[in-house]
Enzyme design. Structure first.
Site, PDB file in Angstrom:
ATOM      1  N   ASP A   1     123.933-105.152 159.099  1.00  0.00           N
ATOM      2  CA  ASP A   1     122.880-105.242 160.003  1.00  0.00           C
ATOM      3  C   ASP A   1     122.677-103.879 160.906  1.00  0.00           C
ATOM      4  OD1 ASP A   1     121.184-106.806 161.929  1.00  0.00           O
ATOM      5  OD2 ASP A   1     122.069-108.605 161.041  1.00  0.00           O
TER       6      ASP A   1
ATOM      7  N   HIS B   1     116.660-105.362 159.949  1.00  0.00           N
ATOM      8  CA  HIS B   1     118.118-105.206 160.291  1.00  0.00           C
ATOM      9  C   HIS B   1     118.742-104.281 159.457  1.00  0.00           C
ATOM     10  CE1 HIS B   1     118.390-108.748 162.830  1.00  0.00           C
ATOM     11  NE2 HIS B   1     117.319-109.414 161.980  1.00  0.00           N
TER      12      HIS B   1
ATOM     13  N   GLU C   1     113.335-111.554 160.688  1.00  0.00           N
ATOM     14  CA  GLU C   1     113.024-110.998 161.658  1.00  0.00           C
ATOM     15  C   GLU C   1     112.696-109.503 161.547  1.00  0.00           C
ATOM     16  OE1 GLU C   1     115.758-113.183 165.068  1.00  0.00           O
ATOM     17  OE2 GLU C   1     116.671-111.410 163.820  1.00  0.00           O
TER      18      GLU C   1
ATOM     19  N   TRP D   1     116.519-121.670 159.535  1.00  0.00           N
ATOM     20  CA  TRP D   1     117.423-121.535 160.633  1.00  0.00           C
ATOM     21  C   TRP D   1     116.352-121.416 162.065  1.00  0.00           C
ATOM     22  CZ3 TRP D   1     116.662-117.183 164.432  1.00  0.00           C
ATOM     23  CH2 TRP D   1     115.697-116.008 163.703  1.00  0.00           C
TER      24      TRP D   1
HETATM   25  C1  ACM Z   1     118.851-115.354 162.212  1.00  0.00           C
HETATM   26  O1  ACM Z   1     119.502-115.939 163.235  1.00  0.00           O
HETATM   27  N1  ACM Z   1     118.137-114.131 162.747  1.00  0.00           N
HETATM   28  C2  ACM Z   1     118.658-115.733 160.972  1.00  0.00           C
END
Ligand code: ACM
Length: 510
Positions: A177, A247, A309, A375
Protein backbone atom coordinates in the site's frame (compact mmCIF):
# COMPACT_ATOMS: atom_id res chain seq x y z
CA UNK A 1 -28.49 -28.35 18.87
CA UNK A 2 -27.40 -28.38 22.49
CA UNK A 3 -26.64 -24.70 23.20
CA UNK A 4 -23.98 -25.78 25.68
CA UNK A 5 -21.80 -27.43 23.06
CA UNK A 6 -19.20 -24.74 22.34
CA UNK A 7 -19.24 -25.18 18.58
CA UNK A 8 -18.61 -22.19 16.26
CA UNK A 9 -19.54 -22.20 13.45
CA UNK A 10 -22.76 -24.01 14.22
CA UNK A 11 -22.74 -27.40 12.46
CA UNK A 12 -25.48 -28.28 10.03
CA UNK A 13 -26.92 -31.10 12.18
CA UNK A 14 -26.04 -32.24 15.68
CA UNK A 15 -27.76 -35.21 17.32
CA UNK A 16 -26.73 -35.56 20.98
CA UNK A 17 -26.43 -39.07 22.39
CA UNK A 18 -26.12 -40.39 25.92
CA UNK A 19 -22.79 -40.81 27.60
CA UNK A 20 -19.23 -39.72 27.06
CA UNK A 21 -16.16 -41.23 25.45
CA UNK A 22 -13.17 -41.33 27.76
CA UNK A 23 -9.72 -40.91 26.23
CA UNK A 24 -6.76 -42.66 27.81
CA UNK A 25 -3.38 -41.00 28.12
CA UNK A 26 -2.24 -42.70 24.89
CA UNK A 27 -5.04 -42.43 22.35
CA UNK A 28 -5.09 -45.16 19.69
CA UNK A 29 -6.16 -44.29 16.16
CA UNK A 30 -7.00 -46.56 13.22
CA UNK A 31 -6.74 -45.09 9.73
CA UNK A 32 -7.81 -47.54 6.99
CA UNK A 33 -7.59 -44.74 4.44
CA UNK A 34 -5.06 -43.38 1.94
CA UNK A 35 -2.62 -41.53 4.13
CA UNK A 36 -2.25 -38.36 2.06
CA UNK A 37 -5.92 -37.46 2.54
CA UNK A 38 -5.75 -37.70 6.32
CA UNK A 39 -2.15 -36.80 7.13
CA UNK A 40 -2.76 -33.08 7.76
CA UNK A 41 -5.81 -33.87 9.90
CA UNK A 42 -3.89 -36.51 11.88
CA UNK A 43 -1.06 -34.07 12.56
CA UNK A 44 -3.51 -31.46 13.91
CA UNK A 45 -5.40 -34.03 15.95
CA UNK A 46 -2.12 -35.22 17.42
CA UNK A 47 -1.24 -31.63 18.34
CA UNK A 48 -4.67 -31.00 19.90
CA UNK A 49 -4.63 -34.21 21.93
CA UNK A 50 -1.05 -33.72 23.03
CA UNK A 51 -2.08 -30.29 24.31
CA UNK A 52 -5.08 -31.70 26.21
CA UNK A 53 -3.97 -35.16 27.30
CA UNK A 54 -0.23 -34.64 27.22
CA UNK A 55 0.43 -37.65 25.01
CA UNK A 56 0.59 -38.24 21.28
CA UNK A 57 -1.65 -40.40 19.11
CA UNK A 58 -0.69 -44.05 18.65
CA UNK A 59 -1.46 -45.48 15.21
CA UNK A 60 -2.82 -49.03 15.27
CA UNK A 61 -4.23 -51.65 12.86
CA UNK A 62 -6.94 -52.49 15.33
CA UNK A 63 -10.34 -51.32 14.03
CA UNK A 64 -11.52 -51.11 17.65
CA UNK A 65 -9.07 -48.24 18.31
CA UNK A 66 -10.39 -45.28 20.30
CA UNK A 67 -10.42 -43.11 17.16
CA UNK A 68 -11.11 -44.12 13.58
CA UNK A 69 -10.70 -41.91 10.49
CA UNK A 70 -12.07 -43.28 7.25
CA UNK A 71 -12.79 -42.15 3.73
CA UNK A 72 -16.36 -42.15 2.41
CA UNK A 73 -17.85 -41.23 -0.95
CA UNK A 74 -18.79 -37.55 -1.22
CA UNK A 75 -22.44 -38.36 -1.74
CA UNK A 76 -22.56 -39.84 1.77
CA UNK A 77 -21.90 -36.32 3.07
CA UNK A 78 -24.00 -33.16 3.28
CA UNK A 79 -21.78 -31.40 0.74
CA UNK A 80 -18.25 -30.90 -0.57
CA UNK A 81 -15.64 -30.79 2.20
CA UNK A 82 -18.22 -32.03 4.69
CA UNK A 83 -17.66 -34.65 7.36
CA UNK A 84 -19.54 -36.99 9.68
CA UNK A 85 -18.40 -37.22 13.29
CA UNK A 86 -19.81 -39.98 15.47
CA UNK A 87 -18.84 -40.33 19.09
CA UNK A 88 -20.16 -43.21 21.21
CA UNK A 89 -18.94 -44.45 24.58
CA UNK A 90 -16.31 -46.71 22.99
CA UNK A 91 -15.18 -45.02 19.78
CA UNK A 92 -14.93 -41.77 17.84
CA UNK A 93 -15.38 -42.11 14.07
CA UNK A 94 -14.58 -39.32 11.62
CA UNK A 95 -15.62 -39.84 8.01
CA UNK A 96 -14.88 -37.46 5.13
CA UNK A 97 -14.18 -37.49 1.40
CA UNK A 98 -11.39 -34.90 1.20
CA UNK A 99 -8.41 -33.56 3.11
CA UNK A 100 -10.44 -30.40 3.87
CA UNK A 101 -13.33 -32.51 5.18
CA UNK A 102 -11.03 -34.35 7.61
CA UNK A 103 -9.51 -31.05 8.74
CA UNK A 104 -12.99 -29.63 9.37
CA UNK A 105 -13.89 -32.69 11.44
CA UNK A 106 -10.71 -32.35 13.48
CA UNK A 107 -11.49 -28.69 14.24
CA UNK A 108 -14.89 -29.79 15.56
CA UNK A 109 -13.16 -32.39 17.74
CA UNK A 110 -10.79 -29.66 18.97
CA UNK A 111 -13.78 -27.56 20.00
CA UNK A 112 -15.31 -30.53 21.84
CA UNK A 113 -12.12 -31.29 23.79
CA UNK A 114 -11.75 -29.60 27.18
CA UNK A 115 -10.33 -26.09 26.84
CA UNK A 116 -7.69 -26.72 29.44
CA UNK A 117 -5.44 -29.74 29.77
CA UNK A 118 -6.41 -32.82 31.77
CA UNK A 119 -4.90 -33.65 35.11
CA UNK A 120 -4.38 -37.18 36.47
CA UNK A 121 -7.61 -36.67 38.46
CA UNK A 122 -9.69 -35.45 35.50
CA UNK A 123 -9.61 -37.72 32.44
CA UNK A 124 -10.32 -36.25 29.01
CA UNK A 125 -13.80 -37.06 27.77
CA UNK A 126 -15.87 -36.14 24.72
CA UNK A 127 -19.68 -35.95 24.57
CA UNK A 128 -21.42 -38.72 22.61
CA UNK A 129 -23.19 -37.37 19.51
CA UNK A 130 -23.48 -37.50 15.75
CA UNK A 131 -22.65 -34.46 13.62
CA UNK A 132 -23.40 -34.22 9.90
CA UNK A 133 -21.76 -31.07 8.64
CA UNK A 134 -20.67 -29.23 5.49
CA UNK A 135 -19.93 -25.60 4.65
CA UNK A 136 -22.42 -23.23 3.04
CA UNK A 137 -19.68 -21.26 1.21
CA UNK A 138 -16.27 -22.26 -0.11
CA UNK A 139 -14.65 -18.85 0.61
CA UNK A 140 -14.54 -18.12 4.32
CA UNK A 141 -12.00 -15.38 4.52
CA UNK A 142 -10.10 -13.02 6.74
CA UNK A 143 -8.10 -10.15 5.28
CA UNK A 144 -5.02 -8.75 6.98
CA UNK A 145 -3.40 -5.44 6.03
CA UNK A 146 0.34 -5.64 6.75
CA UNK A 147 1.19 -2.43 4.88
CA UNK A 148 0.05 0.06 7.53
CA UNK A 149 1.36 -2.10 10.38
CA UNK A 150 2.99 -5.46 9.95
CA UNK A 151 2.72 -8.44 12.24
CA UNK A 152 5.54 -10.90 12.86
CA UNK A 153 5.34 -14.35 11.28
CA UNK A 154 4.51 -16.11 14.60
CA UNK A 155 1.53 -13.74 15.01
CA UNK A 156 0.31 -14.63 11.53
CA UNK A 157 0.74 -18.33 12.34
CA UNK A 158 -1.37 -17.85 15.45
CA UNK A 159 -4.00 -16.06 13.40
CA UNK A 160 -3.97 -18.98 10.95
CA UNK A 161 -4.34 -21.47 13.84
CA UNK A 162 -7.31 -19.55 15.20
CA UNK A 163 -8.88 -19.12 11.76
CA UNK A 164 -8.59 -22.88 11.24
CA UNK A 165 -10.32 -23.50 14.58
CA UNK A 166 -13.37 -21.67 13.14
CA UNK A 167 -13.06 -23.33 9.73
CA UNK A 168 -12.07 -20.09 8.02
CA UNK A 169 -10.07 -21.03 4.94
CA UNK A 170 -8.78 -17.97 3.06
CA UNK A 171 -6.16 -15.54 4.35
CA UNK A 172 -6.24 -12.47 2.09
CA UNK A 173 -2.82 -10.92 2.61
CA UNK A 174 -2.80 -7.18 1.76
CA UNK A 175 0.95 -6.91 1.18
CA UNK A 176 1.35 -3.50 -0.43
CA UNK A 177 0.00 0.00 0.00
CA UNK A 178 1.04 3.65 0.04
CA UNK A 179 2.60 3.22 3.50
CA UNK A 180 4.75 0.16 2.78
CA UNK A 181 5.67 -2.71 0.45
CA UNK A 182 6.07 -5.89 2.50
CA UNK A 183 6.98 -8.66 0.03
CA UNK A 184 10.60 -9.40 -0.85
CA UNK A 185 11.00 -9.80 -4.62
CA UNK A 186 14.67 -10.44 -5.52
CA UNK A 187 14.02 -9.27 -9.11
CA UNK A 188 13.03 -5.80 -7.79
CA UNK A 189 15.11 -5.31 -4.65
CA UNK A 190 14.31 -1.63 -4.09
CA UNK A 191 10.67 -2.51 -3.39
CA UNK A 192 11.78 -3.68 0.06
CA UNK A 193 15.12 -1.85 0.37
CA UNK A 194 13.28 1.45 -0.02
CA UNK A 195 9.53 0.75 -0.18
CA UNK A 196 9.31 -1.18 3.11
CA UNK A 197 10.44 1.73 5.29
CA UNK A 198 8.75 4.99 6.22
CA UNK A 199 10.22 7.81 8.26
CA UNK A 200 7.26 8.03 10.64
CA UNK A 201 3.58 7.22 11.09
CA UNK A 202 0.57 9.21 12.24
CA UNK A 203 0.70 9.71 15.99
CA UNK A 204 -1.71 7.66 18.07
CA UNK A 205 -4.61 9.82 19.15
CA UNK A 206 -3.53 12.73 16.85
CA UNK A 207 -4.02 11.56 13.29
CA UNK A 208 -2.74 14.62 11.49
CA UNK A 209 0.60 14.70 13.34
CA UNK A 210 3.65 12.47 12.83
CA UNK A 211 5.15 10.36 15.62
CA UNK A 212 8.77 10.83 14.47
CA UNK A 213 9.41 7.06 14.71
CA UNK A 214 10.86 5.28 11.65
CA UNK A 215 8.79 2.17 10.86
CA UNK A 216 9.06 -0.75 8.48
CA UNK A 217 9.85 -4.34 7.64
CA UNK A 218 8.95 -7.01 5.14
CA UNK A 219 8.49 -10.75 4.68
CA UNK A 220 11.29 -12.67 2.99
CA UNK A 221 10.59 -15.21 0.25
CA UNK A 222 11.52 -18.00 2.69
CA UNK A 223 9.08 -16.63 5.29
CA UNK A 224 6.33 -16.42 2.70
CA UNK A 225 6.88 -19.98 1.49
CA UNK A 226 6.89 -21.26 5.07
CA UNK A 227 3.72 -19.35 5.96
CA UNK A 228 1.92 -20.57 2.84
CA UNK A 229 2.86 -24.17 3.78
CA UNK A 230 1.84 -23.60 7.41
CA UNK A 231 -1.55 -22.32 6.28
CA UNK A 232 -2.01 -25.11 3.75
CA UNK A 233 -1.39 -27.75 6.45
CA UNK A 234 -4.35 -26.20 8.28
CA UNK A 235 -6.64 -26.07 5.24
CA UNK A 236 -6.08 -22.35 4.56
CA UNK A 237 -5.13 -20.81 1.23
CA UNK A 238 -3.10 -17.60 1.36
CA UNK A 239 -4.35 -15.15 -1.28
CA UNK A 240 -1.81 -12.37 -1.91
CA UNK A 241 -2.87 -8.85 -2.85
CA UNK A 242 -0.68 -6.44 -4.79
CA UNK A 243 -2.74 -3.25 -4.95
CA UNK A 244 -2.45 -1.38 -8.29
CA UNK A 245 -2.65 1.08 -10.03
CA UNK A 246 -3.38 3.29 -6.99
CA UNK A 247 -2.15 2.76 -3.42
CA UNK A 248 1.37 2.62 -4.91
CA UNK A 249 3.23 5.47 -3.24
CA UNK A 250 5.69 2.99 -1.66
CA UNK A 251 6.37 1.53 -5.14
CA UNK A 252 7.06 5.01 -6.49
CA UNK A 253 9.42 5.80 -3.61
CA UNK A 254 11.45 2.77 -4.77
CA UNK A 255 11.01 3.12 -8.55
CA UNK A 256 9.94 6.71 -9.34
CA UNK A 257 10.23 5.99 -13.07
CA UNK A 258 6.91 4.10 -12.81
CA UNK A 259 5.14 7.27 -11.71
CA UNK A 260 4.69 10.93 -12.51
CA UNK A 261 7.13 13.54 -11.24
CA UNK A 262 9.75 13.29 -8.52
CA UNK A 263 10.10 10.34 -6.15
CA UNK A 264 7.69 10.60 -3.23
CA UNK A 265 8.52 9.29 0.24
CA UNK A 266 6.89 6.11 1.49
CA UNK A 267 3.74 7.73 2.80
CA UNK A 268 3.73 8.74 6.45
CA UNK A 269 0.01 9.51 6.66
CA UNK A 270 -3.13 7.37 6.36
CA UNK A 271 -5.67 8.02 3.60
CA UNK A 272 -5.64 7.75 -0.19
CA UNK A 273 -2.52 9.06 -1.90
CA UNK A 274 -3.01 10.76 -5.27
CA UNK A 275 0.11 9.01 -6.62
CA UNK A 276 -0.64 6.35 -9.27
CA UNK A 277 1.35 4.25 -11.75
CA UNK A 278 2.08 5.83 -15.09
CA UNK A 279 0.93 4.18 -18.33
CA UNK A 280 4.33 3.50 -19.93
CA UNK A 281 5.41 0.20 -21.50
CA UNK A 282 8.10 0.03 -18.83
CA UNK A 283 5.43 0.09 -16.13
CA UNK A 284 3.57 -2.74 -17.86
CA UNK A 285 6.81 -4.76 -17.87
CA UNK A 286 7.23 -3.96 -14.17
CA UNK A 287 3.73 -5.28 -13.50
CA UNK A 288 4.45 -8.43 -15.52
CA UNK A 289 7.53 -9.02 -13.39
CA UNK A 290 5.75 -8.40 -10.08
CA UNK A 291 2.66 -10.49 -10.80
CA UNK A 292 4.74 -13.24 -12.46
CA UNK A 293 6.92 -13.48 -9.34
CA UNK A 294 3.85 -13.44 -7.09
CA UNK A 295 2.19 -16.22 -9.09
CA UNK A 296 5.40 -18.27 -8.79
CA UNK A 297 5.58 -17.72 -5.04
CA UNK A 298 1.94 -18.29 -4.10
CA UNK A 299 0.11 -21.45 -5.21
CA UNK A 300 -3.33 -19.85 -4.58
CA UNK A 301 -5.79 -20.05 -7.45
CA UNK A 302 -6.53 -16.30 -7.06
CA UNK A 303 -4.24 -13.29 -6.98
CA UNK A 304 -5.84 -10.06 -5.76
CA UNK A 305 -4.88 -7.12 -7.97
CA UNK A 306 -6.38 -4.31 -5.89
CA UNK A 307 -8.03 -1.65 -8.02
CA UNK A 308 -9.68 0.29 -5.19
CA UNK A 309 -9.66 4.07 -4.73
CA UNK A 310 -7.73 5.18 -7.82
CA UNK A 311 -7.42 8.99 -8.08
CA UNK A 312 -7.10 10.21 -11.69
CA UNK A 313 -5.53 13.67 -11.16
CA UNK A 314 -2.03 12.62 -12.25
CA UNK A 315 -3.32 10.97 -15.45
CA UNK A 316 -5.50 14.00 -16.22
CA UNK A 317 -2.34 16.10 -16.16
CA UNK A 318 -0.26 13.64 -18.21
CA UNK A 319 0.06 13.81 -22.01
CA UNK A 320 1.39 10.25 -22.03
CA UNK A 321 -1.73 9.03 -20.21
CA UNK A 322 -3.96 10.92 -22.71
CA UNK A 323 -2.05 9.30 -25.56
CA UNK A 324 -2.45 5.86 -23.97
CA UNK A 325 -6.22 6.42 -23.67
CA UNK A 326 -6.41 7.12 -27.41
CA UNK A 327 -4.08 4.30 -28.41
CA UNK A 328 -6.03 1.78 -26.31
CA UNK A 329 -9.38 3.09 -27.61
CA UNK A 330 -10.64 3.94 -24.12
CA UNK A 331 -13.59 6.23 -23.53
CA UNK A 332 -11.71 8.48 -21.12
CA UNK A 333 -8.96 8.75 -18.53
CA UNK A 334 -11.42 7.31 -16.03
CA UNK A 335 -11.12 3.97 -17.85
CA UNK A 336 -7.39 3.57 -17.21
CA UNK A 337 -7.84 1.43 -14.06
CA UNK A 338 -9.63 -1.12 -16.27
CA UNK A 339 -6.83 -1.01 -18.82
CA UNK A 340 -4.35 -1.94 -16.05
CA UNK A 341 -6.69 -4.60 -14.68
CA UNK A 342 -7.13 -6.31 -18.06
CA UNK A 343 -3.37 -6.33 -18.64
CA UNK A 344 -2.59 -7.85 -15.23
CA UNK A 345 -5.51 -10.32 -15.41
CA UNK A 346 -4.30 -11.60 -18.81
CA UNK A 347 -0.78 -12.14 -17.42
CA UNK A 348 -2.19 -14.05 -14.46
CA UNK A 349 -4.41 -16.13 -16.75
CA UNK A 350 -1.30 -17.19 -18.69
CA UNK A 351 0.04 -18.48 -15.38
CA UNK A 352 -3.21 -20.35 -14.72
CA UNK A 353 -4.39 -17.90 -12.05
CA UNK A 354 -7.55 -15.91 -11.66
CA UNK A 355 -7.64 -12.25 -10.76
CA UNK A 356 -9.69 -10.81 -7.97
CA UNK A 357 -10.33 -7.07 -7.68
CA UNK A 358 -12.12 -4.61 -5.36
CA UNK A 359 -15.59 -3.65 -6.55
CA UNK A 360 -14.52 -0.43 -8.32
CA UNK A 361 -13.55 -2.89 -11.08
CA UNK A 362 -17.25 -3.29 -11.90
CA UNK A 363 -17.10 0.18 -13.50
CA UNK A 364 -14.02 -0.80 -15.52
CA UNK A 365 -15.18 -3.53 -17.90
CA UNK A 366 -13.42 -6.34 -16.03
CA UNK A 367 -12.62 -9.65 -17.77
CA UNK A 368 -15.44 -12.15 -17.12
CA UNK A 369 -13.18 -14.45 -15.09
CA UNK A 370 -12.18 -11.65 -12.68
CA UNK A 371 -13.86 -12.18 -9.34
CA UNK A 372 -15.19 -9.11 -7.58
CA UNK A 373 -14.58 -8.35 -3.93
CA UNK A 374 -17.49 -6.24 -2.74
CA UNK A 375 -16.62 -3.67 -0.08
CA UNK A 376 -18.26 -0.28 -0.67
CA UNK A 377 -21.87 -1.40 -0.61
CA UNK A 378 -23.43 -4.84 -0.24
CA UNK A 379 -25.66 -4.02 -3.24
CA UNK A 380 -22.69 -4.35 -5.59
CA UNK A 381 -22.72 -8.09 -4.93
CA UNK A 382 -25.99 -8.56 -6.80
CA UNK A 383 -24.77 -6.36 -9.65
CA UNK A 384 -21.57 -8.41 -9.97
CA UNK A 385 -23.40 -11.74 -9.80
CA UNK A 386 -25.99 -10.56 -12.36
CA UNK A 387 -23.16 -9.72 -14.70
CA UNK A 388 -21.72 -13.22 -14.29
CA UNK A 389 -18.80 -12.49 -11.99
CA UNK A 390 -17.88 -14.62 -9.03
CA UNK A 391 -18.16 -12.56 -5.86
CA UNK A 392 -16.58 -12.42 -2.44
CA UNK A 393 -18.65 -10.28 -0.07
CA UNK A 394 -17.03 -8.10 2.60
CA UNK A 395 -19.19 -4.95 2.68
CA UNK A 396 -17.99 -2.15 4.90
CA UNK A 397 -21.38 -2.10 6.63
CA UNK A 398 -20.70 -5.35 8.49
CA UNK A 399 -17.38 -6.95 7.51
CA UNK A 400 -14.83 -4.23 8.35
CA UNK A 401 -13.22 -5.40 11.57
CA UNK A 402 -11.13 -2.22 11.86
CA UNK A 403 -14.35 -0.45 12.93
CA UNK A 404 -15.21 -0.02 16.58
CA UNK A 405 -16.90 -3.11 17.99
CA UNK A 406 -18.65 -1.25 20.81
CA UNK A 407 -19.21 2.38 21.89
CA UNK A 408 -16.02 4.25 20.88
CA UNK A 409 -15.55 5.80 24.32
CA UNK A 410 -15.21 2.29 25.78
CA UNK A 411 -12.76 0.96 23.16
CA UNK A 412 -9.17 1.50 22.02
CA UNK A 413 -8.80 3.99 19.15
CA UNK A 414 -10.16 2.58 15.87
CA UNK A 415 -10.62 4.02 12.38
CA UNK A 416 -14.28 4.86 12.96
CA UNK A 417 -17.61 3.16 12.25
CA UNK A 418 -19.32 0.68 14.52
CA UNK A 419 -19.64 -3.01 13.67
CA UNK A 420 -20.66 -5.27 16.53
CA UNK A 421 -20.49 -9.06 16.44
CA UNK A 422 -24.30 -8.98 16.24
CA UNK A 423 -24.10 -6.85 13.06
CA UNK A 424 -21.74 -9.44 11.58
CA UNK A 425 -23.92 -12.38 12.58
CA UNK A 426 -26.99 -10.71 11.05
CA UNK A 427 -25.29 -10.31 7.66
CA UNK A 428 -26.88 -12.23 4.79
CA UNK A 429 -24.97 -11.87 1.52
CA UNK A 430 -27.69 -13.23 -0.77
CA UNK A 431 -30.96 -11.36 -1.38
CA UNK A 432 -34.36 -13.08 -1.43
CA UNK A 433 -34.89 -12.07 -5.05
CA UNK A 434 -31.66 -13.48 -6.52
CA UNK A 435 -31.87 -16.15 -9.20
CA UNK A 436 -30.23 -19.54 -8.62
CA UNK A 437 -27.50 -18.58 -11.12
CA UNK A 438 -26.81 -15.36 -9.28
CA UNK A 439 -26.67 -17.14 -5.92
CA UNK A 440 -24.19 -19.65 -7.30
CA UNK A 441 -21.81 -16.76 -8.07
CA UNK A 442 -21.23 -16.00 -4.41
CA UNK A 443 -17.96 -17.69 -3.50
CA UNK A 444 -18.37 -16.59 0.08
CA UNK A 445 -17.74 -13.89 2.65
CA UNK A 446 -14.78 -12.27 4.35
CA UNK A 447 -13.88 -9.99 7.26
CA UNK A 448 -11.29 -7.25 6.70
CA UNK A 449 -8.66 -6.21 9.22
CA UNK A 450 -7.21 -2.91 7.98
CA UNK A 451 -4.34 -1.97 10.23
CA UNK A 452 -4.01 1.83 10.38
CA UNK A 453 -5.15 1.69 14.00
CA UNK A 454 -4.04 -1.87 14.77
CA UNK A 455 -0.47 -1.63 16.00
CA UNK A 456 0.33 -5.08 17.31
CA UNK A 457 -0.62 -8.74 17.20
CA UNK A 458 -2.63 -8.76 20.44
CA UNK A 459 -4.76 -5.86 19.16
CA UNK A 460 -5.20 -7.62 15.81
CA UNK A 461 -6.64 -10.61 17.67
CA UNK A 462 -8.83 -8.36 19.83
CA UNK A 463 -10.31 -6.76 16.70
CA UNK A 464 -10.79 -10.16 15.02
CA UNK A 465 -12.56 -12.12 17.75
CA UNK A 466 -15.45 -12.62 18.28
CA UNK A 467 -16.41 -10.79 15.05
CA UNK A 468 -14.55 -13.22 12.80
CA UNK A 469 -16.24 -16.04 14.73
CA UNK A 470 -19.63 -14.56 13.85
CA UNK A 471 -18.44 -14.22 10.25
CA UNK A 472 -17.39 -17.90 10.28
CA UNK A 473 -20.96 -18.75 11.22
CA UNK A 474 -22.32 -16.65 8.33
CA UNK A 475 -19.85 -18.36 6.00
CA UNK A 476 -20.36 -21.93 7.16
CA UNK A 477 -23.78 -22.43 8.72
CA UNK A 478 -27.02 -22.71 6.79
CA UNK A 479 -28.96 -19.58 5.99
CA UNK A 480 -31.60 -18.96 8.59
CA UNK A 481 -29.81 -20.89 11.35
CA UNK A 482 -28.50 -17.75 13.04
CA UNK A 483 -29.56 -16.86 16.54
CA UNK A 484 -27.54 -14.24 18.42
CA UNK A 485 -28.33 -15.55 21.92
CA UNK A 486 -27.45 -19.12 20.96
CA UNK A 487 -24.25 -17.88 19.31
CA UNK A 488 -23.31 -15.94 22.44
CA UNK A 489 -23.93 -18.99 24.59
CA UNK A 490 -21.70 -21.17 22.39
CA UNK A 491 -19.09 -18.42 22.13
CA UNK A 492 -18.64 -18.30 25.92
CA UNK A 493 -17.26 -21.85 25.73
CA UNK A 494 -15.11 -20.86 22.76
CA UNK A 495 -13.81 -17.84 24.69
CA UNK A 496 -12.49 -20.14 27.45
CA UNK A 497 -10.55 -22.02 24.77
CA UNK A 498 -9.13 -18.79 23.33
CA UNK A 499 -8.09 -17.80 26.87
CA UNK A 500 -6.34 -21.16 27.29
CA UNK A 501 -4.58 -20.65 23.95
CA UNK A 502 -3.59 -17.12 24.93
CA UNK A 503 -5.50 -15.61 21.99
CA UNK A 504 -6.82 -12.09 22.68
CA UNK A 505 -10.50 -11.41 22.07
CA UNK A 506 -13.22 -9.01 23.10
CA UNK A 507 -15.58 -10.38 25.76
CA UNK A 508 -18.95 -11.00 24.16
CA UNK A 509 -20.84 -9.90 27.30
CA UNK A 510 -19.16 -6.55 27.79
C1 ACM B 1 -10.83 -0.71 0.70
O1 ACM B 1 -11.30 -0.71 1.84
N1 ACM B 1 -10.19 0.37 0.24
C2 ACM B 1 -10.96 -1.84 -0.18
Amino acid sequence: MDPHLPLVPRPLRVAPRDGRLQLEAAVTVHVPTAHDVVSAALALLDEALSRTSGSPLVLTDDPAARLRLHLVAEDALEGPDGYILEIDPTQLTLAAASAAGFLHGVQTIRQLLPAVGASPQVPVTLPCLRIDDAPRFGWRGLHVDVARHLFPVPALERLIDTMALFKLNRLHWHLTDDQGWRLELPSLPRLTEVGAWRSESPRRGARTEGDGEPYGGFYTQAEVRALVAYARARGIEVVPEIDVPGHVQAVLAAYPEMGHGPAPDVWTRWGISTRVLNTSDETLRFLDQVFGDVADLFPASFVHVGGDEVPTEEWQASEAAQARVEEAGLESIDRLPGWFLRHVAQGLARKGRRSLAWDEALEQDPPPETAIMVWRDAAFAHQAARRGHDVVCCPMSCCYFDHYQAAPETEPEAIGGLTTWRDVLAYEPIGEDWSTHEQARVLGVQGNLWSEYIHDAAHLEYMAWPRAGALAEVAWSPRGARDADAFASRWRGVAARLDALGVAHRRIDE
